[in-house]
Write a protein that holds these residues in place. Structure first.
Motif, PDB file in Angstrom:
ATOM      1  N   ALA A   1      39.616  42.600  26.918  1.00 13.68           N
ATOM      2  CA  ALA A   1      39.439  43.907  27.565  1.00 13.68           C
ATOM      3  C   ALA A   1      40.781  44.624  27.642  1.00 13.68           C
ATOM      4  O   ALA A   1      41.836  43.994  27.632  1.00 13.68           O
ATOM      5  CB  ALA A   1      38.864  43.725  28.966  1.00 13.68           C
ATOM      6  N   PHE A   2      40.733  45.953  27.695  1.00 12.58           N
ATOM      7  CA  PHE A   2      41.931  46.791  27.824  1.00 12.58           C
ATOM      8  C   PHE A   2      42.897  46.615  26.654  1.00 12.58           C
ATOM      9  O   PHE A   2      44.102  46.742  26.803  1.00 12.58           O
ATOM     10  CB  PHE A   2      42.636  46.537  29.165  1.00 12.58           C
TER      11      PHE A   2
ATOM     12  N   HIS B   1      42.895  46.754  21.964  1.00 12.41           N
ATOM     13  CA  HIS B   1      42.229  46.709  20.667  1.00 12.41           C
ATOM     14  C   HIS B   1      42.483  45.335  20.059  1.00 12.41           C
ATOM     15  O   HIS B   1      43.490  44.685  20.366  1.00 12.41           O
ATOM     16  CB  HIS B   1      42.764  47.819  19.762  1.00 12.41           C
TER      17      HIS B   1
ATOM     18  N   GLU C   1      39.404  56.734  24.106  1.00 15.38           N
ATOM     19  CA  GLU C   1      38.469  56.864  25.221  1.00 15.38           C
ATOM     20  C   GLU C   1      38.418  55.627  26.094  1.00 15.38           C
ATOM     21  O   GLU C   1      37.737  55.627  27.123  1.00 15.38           O
ATOM     22  CB  GLU C   1      37.057  57.183  24.681  1.00 15.38           C
ATOM     23  N   GLU C   2      39.101  54.566  25.698  1.00 16.95           N
ATOM     24  CA  GLU C   2      39.117  53.324  26.473  1.00 16.95           C
ATOM     25  C   GLU C   2      40.531  53.041  26.971  1.00 16.95           C
ATOM     26  O   GLU C   2      41.499  53.189  26.234  1.00 16.95           O
ATOM     27  CB  GLU C   2      38.630  52.136  25.626  1.00 16.95           C
TER      28      GLU C   2
ATOM     29  N   THR D   1      43.790  51.013  27.849  1.00 13.56           N
ATOM     30  CA  THR D   1      44.448  49.841  27.272  1.00 13.56           C
ATOM     31  C   THR D   1      45.755  49.565  28.013  1.00 13.56           C
ATOM     32  O   THR D   1      46.160  50.315  28.900  1.00 13.56           O
ATOM     33  CB  THR D   1      44.724  50.041  25.765  1.00 13.56           C
TER      34      THR D   1
END
Length: 198
Positions: free
Chosen positions: A73-74, A76, A148-149, A151
């Motif tokens: 998560a958070f 790529h 959009e996410e 990181t």
């Protein structure tokens, strides 16, 4: 169970924030740089230290990326172009945000007094202002620095912005400041900020 060692007014804040975002349980030892608790795991005496099954991981950015990779998560995925771009932003923030703020702090209260040059802060602030403009350019119209996410670099950038505010470094870009406000409005950030007041 993770253990974070480091006072909250240090880079340990970033690690605690990441753990809160991930929803992972942890213990927190409020120890300062070069304390016995820190020196037992990091000979440099620097904080934070993350203990994973008793094994230390040092450096706040390395810790955050490790946690992101471990929990998927958070971040790529490693080996992708998106991750390469994410890492490039992380390194930009380390070089042009964190390093400038740390150099400023060193010449105010970290170095022995006879080695301090407080006047260096004016050039550091000038460089930092330019870095904020570049960061706002990276952000563009996106919600987060890589898209959009959220990181790892988002936590790094927002923590550095808080540091800059307290150190009186310039934060004069409206787009960047609106982004930082969004980051500070996150529940995980607020939980860690509340720890500082406890």
């Amino acid at each position: 169970m993770y253990e974070v060692i480091g006072k909250i007014d240090t880079r340990a804040f970033r690690v605690l924030w990441m753990l809160e975002e991930l929803g992972q349980p942890y213990e927190w030892t409020k120890a300062g740089p070069r304390s016995a608790e820190v020196m037992a795991h990091n000979p440099s005496g620097k904080v934070p230290v993350l203990l994973v099954d008793g094994e230390p991981v040092n450096d706040s950015v390395a810790i955050m990326q490790y946690l992101a990779d471990r929990h998927g998560a958070f971040t790529h995925p490693a080996g992708t172009l998106e991750r390469a771009r994410q890492d490039a932003i992380t390194n930009f923030l380390i070089d042009d945000f964190d390093a400038l703020l740390w150099m400023g702090a060193r010449h105010v209260f970290v170095l022995p007094e006879e080695h301090r040059m407080p006047e260096i802060r004016s050039s550091l602030k000038w460089e930092f202002a330019g870095a904020v403009e570049r960061c706002a350019g990276i952000l563009g119209d996106k919600v987060f620095l890589t898209g959009e996410e959220m990181t790892v670099p988002d936590i790094l950038a927002a923590h550095c912005a808080n540091w800059a505010f307290s150190a009186k470094f310039p934060l004069e870009n409206d787009r960047f400041n609106a982004y930082v406000k969004r980051m500070r409005d996150r529940d995980a950030f607020k939980r860690v900020a509340a720890l500082a007041k406890a």
